[in-house]
Design a protein around this motif. Structure first.
Motif, PDB file in Angstrom:
ATOM      1  N   PHE A 208      78.857 114.000   0.838  1.00 45.26           N
ATOM      2  CA  PHE A 208      79.667 114.202   2.050  1.00 45.26           C
ATOM      3  C   PHE A 208      80.653 115.329   1.795  1.00 45.26           C
ATOM      4  O   PHE A 208      81.350 115.326   0.778  1.00 45.26           O
ATOM      5  CB  PHE A 208      80.416 112.910   2.389  1.00 45.26           C
ATOM      6  N   HIS A 209      80.695 116.276   2.727  1.00 40.66           N
ATOM      7  CA  HIS A 209      81.508 117.478   2.551  1.00 40.66           C
ATOM      8  C   HIS A 209      82.270 117.790   3.829  1.00 40.66           C
ATOM      9  O   HIS A 209      81.786 117.516   4.925  1.00 40.66           O
ATOM     10  CB  HIS A 209      80.645 118.702   2.258  1.00 40.66           C
ATOM     11  N   ILE A 210      83.426 118.414   3.692  1.00 39.33           N
ATOM     12  CA  ILE A 210      84.117 119.034   4.815  1.00 39.33           C
ATOM     13  C   ILE A 210      83.983 120.534   4.593  1.00 39.33           C
ATOM     14  O   ILE A 210      84.461 121.075   3.593  1.00 39.33           O
ATOM     15  CB  ILE A 210      85.597 118.616   4.902  1.00 39.33           C
ATOM     16  N   THR A 211      83.291 121.189   5.511  1.00 37.24           N
ATOM     17  CA  THR A 211      82.968 122.604   5.365  1.00 37.24           C
ATOM     18  C   THR A 211      83.668 123.407   6.449  1.00 37.24           C
ATOM     19  O   THR A 211      83.661 123.019   7.612  1.00 37.24           O
ATOM     20  CB  THR A 211      81.442 122.812   5.440  1.00 37.24           C
ATOM     21  N   THR A 212      84.243 124.518   6.045  1.00 34.11           N
ATOM     22  CA  THR A 212      84.859 125.460   6.975  1.00 34.11           C
ATOM     23  C   THR A 212      83.950 126.667   7.081  1.00 34.11           C
ATOM     24  O   THR A 212      83.620 127.293   6.070  1.00 34.11           O
ATOM     25  CB  THR A 212      86.248 125.907   6.469  1.00 34.11           C
ATOM     26  N   ILE A 213      83.525 126.974   8.300  1.00 34.26           N
ATOM     27  CA  ILE A 213      82.709 128.152   8.565  1.00 34.26           C
ATOM     28  C   ILE A 213      83.653 129.216   9.135  1.00 34.26           C
ATOM     29  O   ILE A 213      84.351 128.969  10.122  1.00 34.26           O
ATOM     30  CB  ILE A 213      81.578 127.849   9.575  1.00 34.26           C
ATOM     31  N   TYR A 214      83.677 130.380   8.518  1.00 27.76           N
ATOM     32  CA  TYR A 214      84.636 131.414   8.918  1.00 27.76           C
ATOM     33  C   TYR A 214      84.244 132.062  10.241  1.00 27.76           C
ATOM     34  O   TYR A 214      83.054 132.312  10.499  1.00 27.76           O
ATOM     35  CB  TYR A 214      84.768 132.464   7.822  1.00 27.76           C
ATOM     36  N   ALA A 215      85.258 132.346  11.066  1.00 27.15           N
ATOM     37  CA  ALA A 215      85.063 132.949  12.386  1.00 27.15           C
ATOM     38  C   ALA A 215      84.315 134.271  12.283  1.00 27.15           C
ATOM     39  O   ALA A 215      84.529 135.060  11.351  1.00 27.15           O
ATOM     40  CB  ALA A 215      86.417 133.168  13.062  1.00 27.15           C
ATOM     41  N   GLY A 216      83.417 134.503  13.238  1.00 26.94           N
ATOM     42  CA  GLY A 216      82.703 135.768  13.315  1.00 26.94           C
ATOM     43  C   GLY A 216      81.578 135.929  12.316  1.00 26.94           C
ATOM     44  O   GLY A 216      81.051 137.029  12.156  1.00 26.94           O
ATOM     45  N   THR A 217      81.171 134.850  11.651  1.00 35.29           N
ATOM     46  CA  THR A 217      80.112 134.954  10.639  1.00 35.29           C
ATOM     47  C   THR A 217      78.781 134.438  11.172  1.00 35.29           C
ATOM     48  O   THR A 217      78.724 133.665  12.132  1.00 35.29           O
ATOM     49  CB  THR A 217      80.471 134.170   9.364  1.00 35.29           C
ATOM     50  N   GLU A 218      77.717 134.884  10.519  1.00 35.54           N
ATOM     51  CA  GLU A 218      76.359 134.436  10.798  1.00 35.54           C
ATOM     52  C   GLU A 218      75.711 134.122   9.458  1.00 35.54           C
ATOM     53  O   GLU A 218      75.677 134.986   8.572  1.00 35.54           O
ATOM     54  CB  GLU A 218      75.594 135.531  11.535  1.00 35.54           C
ATOM     55  N   THR A 219      75.213 132.898   9.308  1.00 35.38           N
ATOM     56  CA  THR A 219      74.676 132.455   8.027  1.00 35.38           C
ATOM     57  C   THR A 219      73.254 131.921   8.200  1.00 35.38           C
ATOM     58  O   THR A 219      73.057 130.907   8.872  1.00 35.38           O
ATOM     59  CB  THR A 219      75.561 131.342   7.419  1.00 35.38           C
ATOM     60  N   PRO A 220      72.248 132.599   7.611  1.00 40.43           N
ATOM     61  CA  PRO A 220      70.892 132.041   7.623  1.00 40.43           C
ATOM     62  C   PRO A 220      70.788 130.924   6.583  1.00 40.43           C
ATOM     63  O   PRO A 220      71.217 131.086   5.440  1.00 40.43           O
ATOM     64  CB  PRO A 220      70.010 133.237   7.261  1.00 40.43           C
ATOM     65  N   ILE A 221      70.233 129.788   6.996  1.00 41.80           N
ATOM     66  CA  ILE A 221      70.154 128.607   6.127  1.00 41.80           C
ATOM     67  C   ILE A 221      68.769 127.984   6.256  1.00 41.80           C
ATOM     68  O   ILE A 221      68.210 127.892   7.345  1.00 41.80           O
ATOM     69  CB  ILE A 221      71.235 127.566   6.515  1.00 41.80           C
ATOM     70  N   TRP A 222      68.265 127.511   5.112  1.00 39.65           N
ATOM     71  CA  TRP A 222      66.976 126.812   5.113  1.00 39.65           C
ATOM     72  C   TRP A 222      66.991 125.804   3.977  1.00 39.65           C
ATOM     73  O   TRP A 222      66.675 126.133   2.837  1.00 39.65           O
ATOM     74  CB  TRP A 222      65.835 127.795   4.951  1.00 39.65           C
ATOM     75  N   TYR A 223      67.370 124.581   4.281  1.00 34.31           N
ATOM     76  CA  TYR A 223      67.445 123.537   3.258  1.00 34.31           C
ATOM     77  C   TYR A 223      66.060 122.956   3.008  1.00 34.31           C
ATOM     78  O   TYR A 223      65.688 121.933   3.555  1.00 34.31           O
ATOM     79  CB  TYR A 223      68.445 122.454   3.656  1.00 34.31           C
ATOM     80  N   GLN A 224      65.288 123.628   2.163  1.00 34.69           N
ATOM     81  CA  GLN A 224      63.938 123.183   1.834  1.00 34.69           C
ATOM     82  C   GLN A 224      63.954 121.894   1.013  1.00 34.69           C
ATOM     83  O   GLN A 224      62.986 121.144   1.025  1.00 34.69           O
ATOM     84  CB  GLN A 224      63.211 124.277   1.059  1.00 34.69           C
ATOM     85  N   ASN A 225      65.051 121.664   0.280  1.00 32.31           N
ATOM     86  CA  ASN A 225      65.129 120.520  -0.633  1.00 32.31           C
ATOM     87  C   ASN A 225      66.022 119.394  -0.134  1.00 32.31           C
ATOM     88  O   ASN A 225      66.155 118.379  -0.809  1.00 32.31           O
ATOM     89  CB  ASN A 225      65.659 120.998  -1.991  1.00 32.31           C
ATOM     90  N   HIS A 226      66.669 119.586   1.009  1.00 36.84           N
ATOM     91  CA  HIS A 226      67.651 118.613   1.487  1.00 36.84           C
ATOM     92  C   HIS A 226      67.542 118.409   2.992  1.00 36.84           C
ATOM     93  O   HIS A 226      67.137 119.318   3.718  1.00 36.84           O
ATOM     94  CB  HIS A 226      69.076 119.099   1.178  1.00 36.84           C
ATOM     95  N   LEU A 227      67.918 117.229   3.436  1.00 43.17           N
ATOM     96  CA  LEU A 227      68.138 116.948   4.850  1.00 43.17           C
ATOM     97  C   LEU A 227      69.640 116.955   5.064  1.00 43.17           C
ATOM     98  O   LEU A 227      70.398 116.549   4.175  1.00 43.17           O
ATOM     99  CB  LEU A 227      67.547 115.592   5.231  1.00 43.17           C
ATOM    100  N   GLU A 228      70.090 117.416   6.248  1.00 44.74           N
ATOM    101  CA  GLU A 228      71.525 117.514   6.488  1.00 44.74           C
ATOM    102  C   GLU A 228      71.858 117.085   7.907  1.00 44.74           C
ATOM    103  O   GLU A 228      71.129 117.391   8.847  1.00 44.74           O
ATOM    104  CB  GLU A 228      72.009 118.957   6.277  1.00 44.74           C
TER     105      GLU A 228
END
Length: 132
Positions: free
Chosen positions: A37-57
């Motif tokens: 369990f995490h609290i994540t801050t995503i910075y304003a104006g960003t774009e992040t490609p993500i592909w959790y091949q090993n995890h469900l989220e």
């Protein structure tokens, strides 16, 4: 019982910094709960490609605004406080933050603590623990 406070975890090794985000890992594999369990801050104006091949989220938006786009079908879903999105099929996606977003994230299998995205947006199945 395990008791931790976000403000204390932010000051130590449980806070992981990356280019577009930071993540405070409050619950990890070493806690033996079967998820992290995490609290994540995503910075304003960003774009992040993500592909959790090993995890469900599962991702719950606490504050801020943005969008998530699923790469396979190009669907775009707005993110606002109170919304949850669940990556139940290892969905390749793009996360965009219009404003700074605070997200509560759950991973299965649990993370060890030091994971950051590789060049494909993937977390390795096993990474270093915060205790190391």
């Amino acid at each position: 019982m395990i008791v931790r406070h976000l403000s204390e975890a932010e000051k130590g090794e449980r806070k992981v910094e990356a280019e577009n985000w930071n993540s405070v890992r409050l619950l990890l594999k070493e806690d033996n709960m079967g998820f992290s369990f995490h609290i994540t801050t995503i910075y304003a104006g960003t774009e992040t490609p993500i592909w959790y091949q090993n995890h469900l989220e599962s991702v719950y938006c606490i504050s801020g605004e943005g969008e998530v786009e699923t790469c396979d079908d190009g669907k775009v879903y707005p993110i606002t406080p109170g919304m949850i999105y669940i990556l139940d099929k290892h969905d390749k996606h793009i996360l965009r933050a219009k404003t700074e977003m605070k997200m509560a994230c759950v991973f299965n299998p649990p993370l060890n603590g030091k994971e950051v995205h590789d060049e494909n947006g993937v977390y390795p199945l096993e990474a270093a623990s915060v205790a190391e």
